[in-house]
Design an enzyme around this catalytic site. Structure first.
Site, PDB file in Angstrom:
ATOM      1  N   THR A  48       0.781  -1.043  -0.041  1.00  0.00           N
ATOM      2  CA  THR A  48      -0.110  -0.151   0.044  1.00  0.00           C
ATOM      3  C   THR A  48       0.857   1.399   0.025  1.00  0.00           C
ATOM      4  O   THR A  48       0.284   2.396   0.098  1.00  0.00           O
ATOM      5  CB  THR A  48      -0.870   0.106   1.203  1.00  0.00           C
ATOM      6  N   GLU A  49       2.019   1.277  -0.039  1.00  0.00           N
ATOM      7  CA  GLU A  49       2.993   2.316   0.014  1.00  0.00           C
ATOM      8  C   GLU A  49       2.606   3.513  -1.074  1.00  0.00           C
ATOM      9  O   GLU A  49       2.619   4.520  -0.532  1.00  0.00           O
ATOM     10  CB  GLU A  49       4.612   1.953  -0.127  1.00  0.00           C
ATOM     11  N   VAL A  50       2.411   3.253  -2.206  1.00  0.00           N
ATOM     12  CA  VAL A  50       2.295   4.165  -3.135  1.00  0.00           C
ATOM     13  C   VAL A  50       1.045   4.845  -3.107  1.00  0.00           C
ATOM     14  O   VAL A  50       0.747   5.988  -3.464  1.00  0.00           O
ATOM     15  CB  VAL A  50       2.219   3.275  -4.623  1.00  0.00           C
TER      16      VAL A  50
END
Length: 244
Positions: free
Chosen positions: A121-123
């Protein structure tokens, strides 16, 4: 408050991430306590292998946005799992997000329930899966990882196994683990340590080559305006400004 629960059965030490109130997010405190527990298990001659698991319905939600560990501490934890002279087996019966996937990739063997879900989920909060790439890139399918890294989509256990994130997935995780743990119990300790060293050599090369650059990248991105907007939006349960 103890964040890592410890139990032992027939020379297998089970370490459970035990912070369900924040979905076992990787806080500075949890990372430090897990590192201490791994150190103890690594030194204990009564331990043949380690199972890393969790309480609650989430293995780990990734970095704790309210109390994130320094990037250097996460790098050290991932390297510690890889360098530990005893096999570390991930047992997942819930969901895994972001930094939690770095823990999964650092383990020697990973088994998950069929209904577990996964996502980088970083982006979606304005950062990149930088530090966790150290164990992930050498161990996974590049094409599959590209999609999961770039889109932040949720994917299932079968896809995680196909990508190389999991050793296997099963309806009953403990039934799938039984022959694995029995095999480890029947293996000579020194032979296990040397065999693990063979398997992790390429992963450790990535740490030696890239850890400093990826740690700097992580620190830069987490302090960026996009990350501040992304994390604020996440905590406020709204879309960040860049969503179109």
């Amino acid at each position: 408050m103890t964040l890592i629960a410890r139990t032992r059965a027939r020379a297998v030490e089970t370490l459970s991430l035990d912070s369900p109130h924040n979905r076992n997010a990787l806080s500075a405190a949890l990372v430090g306590e897990l590192a201490d527990a791994l150190t103890d298990a690594g030194k204990d001659t009564g331990v043949r292998a380690i199972v890393l698991t969790h309480t609650g319905n989430t293995f780990s939600a990734g970095a704790d946005l309210k109390d994130p560990p320094p990037p250097e501490a996460l790098v050290a934890l991932l390297r510690q799992i890889i360098e530990l002279p005893k096999p570390v087996v991930a047992r997942v019966t819930g969901h895994v997000r972001a930094g939690g996937l770095g823990l999964l990739a650092a383990c020697d063997i990973a088994v998950a329930a069929m209904d577990a879900t996964f996502a980088f989920t970083e982006v979606r909060i304005g950062v990149a899966p930088a530090v966790i790439s150290l164990p992930l890139l050498p161990r996974t399918n590049p094409r599959a990882l590209a999609r999961h890294y770039l889109t932040g989509e949720r994917f299932d256990a079968a896809q995680a196994q196909a990508a190389g994130l999991l050793t296997t997935c099963a309806d009953d995780v403990d039934t799938a683990l039984d022959p694995i743990l029995e095999g480890l119990r029947r293996s000579a300790p020194d032979a296990l340590a040397e065999t693990k060293r063979l398997l992790t050599a390429r992963v450790l090369e990535a740490f030696d080559r890239d850890a400093a650059d990826l740690t700097a990248l992580s620190a830069r991105l987490f302090s960026s305006p996009q990350a501040r907007e992304g994390m604020t939006a996440f905590l406020e349960r709204r879309d960040p400004a860049w969503v179109v």
